[in-house]
Design an enzyme around this catalytic site. Structure first.
Site, mmCIF file in Angstrom:
data_model
loop_
_atom_site.group_PDB
_atom_site.id
_atom_site.type_symbol
_atom_site.label_atom_id
_atom_site.label_comp_id
_atom_site.label_asym_id
_atom_site.label_seq_id
_atom_site.Cartn_x
_atom_site.Cartn_y
_atom_site.Cartn_z
ATOM 1 N N ARG A 1 0.828 -1.209 0.000
ATOM 2 C CA ARG A 1 0.000 0.000 0.000
ATOM 3 C C ARG A 1 0.865 1.263 0.000
ATOM 4 O O ARG A 1 1.898 1.311 0.668
ATOM 5 C CB ARG A 1 -0.943 -0.006 1.211
ATOM 6 C CG ARG A 1 -1.989 -1.096 1.113
ATOM 7 C CD ARG A 1 -2.779 -1.254 2.399
ATOM 8 N NE ARG A 1 -3.705 -0.153 2.622
ATOM 9 C CZ ARG A 1 -4.526 -0.096 3.664
ATOM 10 N NH1 ARG A 1 -4.518 -1.057 4.571
ATOM 11 N NH2 ARG A 1 -5.349 0.924 3.815
ATOM 12 N N SER B 1 -6.515 8.467 0.528
ATOM 13 C CA SER B 1 -7.010 8.076 1.848
ATOM 14 C C SER B 1 -7.141 9.300 2.744
ATOM 15 O O SER B 1 -6.300 10.206 2.700
ATOM 16 C CB SER B 1 -6.038 7.079 2.496
ATOM 17 O OG SER B 1 -6.406 6.824 3.834
ATOM 18 N N GLN C 1 -6.787 8.965 5.853
ATOM 19 C CA GLN C 1 -5.929 8.658 7.008
ATOM 20 C C GLN C 1 -4.701 9.558 7.071
ATOM 21 O O GLN C 1 -4.185 9.844 8.154
ATOM 22 C CB GLN C 1 -5.503 7.190 6.966
ATOM 23 C CG GLN C 1 -6.657 6.233 7.196
ATOM 24 C CD GLN C 1 -6.323 4.794 6.851
ATOM 25 O OE1 GLN C 1 -5.228 4.485 6.370
ATOM 26 N NE2 GLN C 1 -7.262 3.899 7.102
ATOM 27 N N ASP D 1 -16.304 1.005 4.432
ATOM 28 C CA ASP D 1 -16.098 -0.320 5.024
ATOM 29 C C ASP D 1 -17.368 -1.159 5.098
ATOM 30 O O ASP D 1 -17.340 -2.277 5.615
ATOM 31 C CB ASP D 1 -15.473 -0.180 6.410
ATOM 32 C CG ASP D 1 -13.987 0.151 6.326
ATOM 33 O OD1 ASP D 1 -13.374 -0.125 5.279
ATOM 34 O OD2 ASP D 1 -13.436 0.690 7.304
ATOM 35 N N ASN E 1 -11.545 4.379 -3.802
ATOM 36 C CA ASN E 1 -10.571 4.158 -2.723
ATOM 37 C C ASN E 1 -10.625 2.741 -2.161
ATOM 38 O O ASN E 1 -9.728 2.318 -1.422
ATOM 39 C CB ASN E 1 -10.724 5.208 -1.606
ATOM 40 C CG ASN E 1 -12.072 5.178 -0.928
ATOM 41 O OD1 ASN E 1 -13.063 4.759 -1.529
ATOM 42 N ND2 ASN E 1 -12.127 5.625 0.308
#
Length: 435
Positions: free
Chosen positions: A120, A164, A166, A309, A332
């Site tokens: 990743r 992302s 994140q 998710d 994504n």
């Protein structure tokens, strides 16, 4: 370990939803960044949250635990110098801690999962941290990653949001601790804005002040802040529960799931709305979801970006819906533990589903009559793929075997125990056994 999923016509029973993985990892981190002692009630137990526990301990937090809670004495803005950190296969934990590790002189994040997290990309966060004066050695943005930090600088920071969210969350955890005020500008599009909302919610609970533009594309962060030691309570987990609810939707069922907060900031709470759109008989009152499924579903069109998710579980339900479903704005999904579009759809096809992919879409031609099954499929070491493929197996004509299903432990270690408690016919077998 593999799992054999045998067609199961009926599910029945009650469950307590697992605790949220996303909230647990965030609470663990803000507790570690506080000076003083925090308490977290009902923390999630999964490989991801265990990775965060392990790493904050390595960085100097004192972590004490019993059946109900975790008590953490934090290290504040002074993590202990540590040579190596092992985040396992947890991408969010890696990214959050890359930012915090920039407060340390020399840390290497090791690569234990070359076929999953090791593939990743983390370039966007790396570029942001380098712009803040942190020296980073990496392999084309991938693990292993060495960070030589110690004194990152605030100021004007840019971060890309189109792979992302994140990366942005990581910077939001770090920048309040810096001497300078910071302005974070998000470039391109921002994926999974709902999850950024969870980060901001937790930061606010920890006493941190952040001024966010309404579209989450610009943030002003005062420097020299301190995280407060607090008491937190973790809510039930929608991403994992989405798989349970979808399993109930595709079977004859009468199930109840407790601890699913109605006004939760978890984007995956949308699974309840999507199942309603699919005409699944359900109610959601007093944080309790009840489904009395009849196996009959209608196709939907849904923008999956806010519920990343839960999309795979929704797709699994759509496999058995009447009509053609389309899940869009989900590119994504390609940048997760595996490519959750190409890899997942390849396995669905093996089981007999009729699916198509675009770069950022999943199209499902429903088969209300069910799918054939009778195959062995590869879950690509991905917990969400394992859960979603299990849903399909419950409604197949013949059993399916899911390889390496033990990787479900990344987020939901007792997923198959919960399904069994509801009457699902699932059986663990050693890899290679019975082949």
């Amino acid at each position: 370990m593999d799992v054999i999923v045998t067609p199961t016509p009926k599910l029945q029973g009650e469950l307590q939803a697992l605790s949220s993985k996303n909230y647990t990892t965030r609470y663990l981190l803000v507790a570690a960044l506080a000076e003083g002692t925090s308490t977290i009630y009902y923390p999630a137990h999964s490989e991801d949250s265990d990775a965060m526990r392990r790493c904050i301990r390595d960085l100097g937090a004192i972590v004490e635990e019993d059946d109900e809670k975790i008590v953490i004495t934090g290290f504040g803005r002074n993590p202990k110098p540590v040579k190596e950190l092992d985040v396992g296969n947890a991408g969010a934990v890696l990214r959050f801690l890359m930012a915090i590790a920039s407060l340390c002189p020399d840390v290497t994040f090791i690569n234990r999962y070359p076929e999953s997290l090791g593939k990743r990309p983390h370039d966007d966060l790396i570029q942001s941290l380098i712009s803040m004066g942190v020296s980073i050695e990496h392999r084309e943005g991938k693990l292993p990653i060495n960070i030589k930090g110690g004194s990152p600088k605030g100021g004007h920071i840019q971060v890309s949001g189109n792979i992302s969210s994140q990366f942005l969350s990581a910077l939001l955890f770090l920048t309040p601790l810096l001497a300078e005020d910071s302005e974070i500008e998000v470039l391109h599009d921002l994926k999974s804005k709902v999850v950024v909302g969870q980060t901001l919610e937790v930061l606010e609970q920890a006493g941190i002040v952040i001024h966010a533009d309404e579209d989450y594309m610009r943030f002003r962060v005062p420097g020299n802040q301190r995280y407060a030691a607090k008491t937190y309570s973790v809510q039930g987990d929608y991403p994992g529960s989405a798989a349970i609810l979808a399993a109930a939707a595709v079977t004859e069922s009468d199930i109840t799931v407790h601890r699913l907060v109605e006004n939760s900031k978890q984007g995956e709470r949308a699974v309840v709305d999507v199942l309603r759109m699919m005409e699944v008989p359900l109610s959601h009152n007093n944080d309790i979801v009840t489904i009395k499924g009849n196996g009959k579903l209608k196709a939907v069109e849904y923008d999956g970006d806010n519920a990343t998710d839960a999309v795979l579980a929704m797709v699994a339900a759509a496999v058995f819906a009447e009509g053609t479903s389309r899940f869009y704005n989900v590119e994504n999904l390609r940048y997760k533990e595996c490519d959750r579009i190409t890899d997942y759809l390849n396995e669905l096809r093996k089981a007999g589903a009729s699916v198509e992919e675009r770069q950022s879409e999943i199209i499902v031609h429903g088969r209300p009559e069910g799918v054939e099954g009778g195959v062995e499929i590869n879950a690509h070491f991905d917990h969400r793929v394992i859960m979603a493929l299990t849903i399909v197996g419950l409604r197949s004509k013949k059993p399916i075997r899911i390889r390496d299903a033990h990787h479900v432990a990344k987020s939901y270690p007792i997923y198959f125990d919960h399904l069994k408690a509801l009457g699902a016919q699932v059986e663990w077998v050693e890899a290679g056994q019975g082949e």
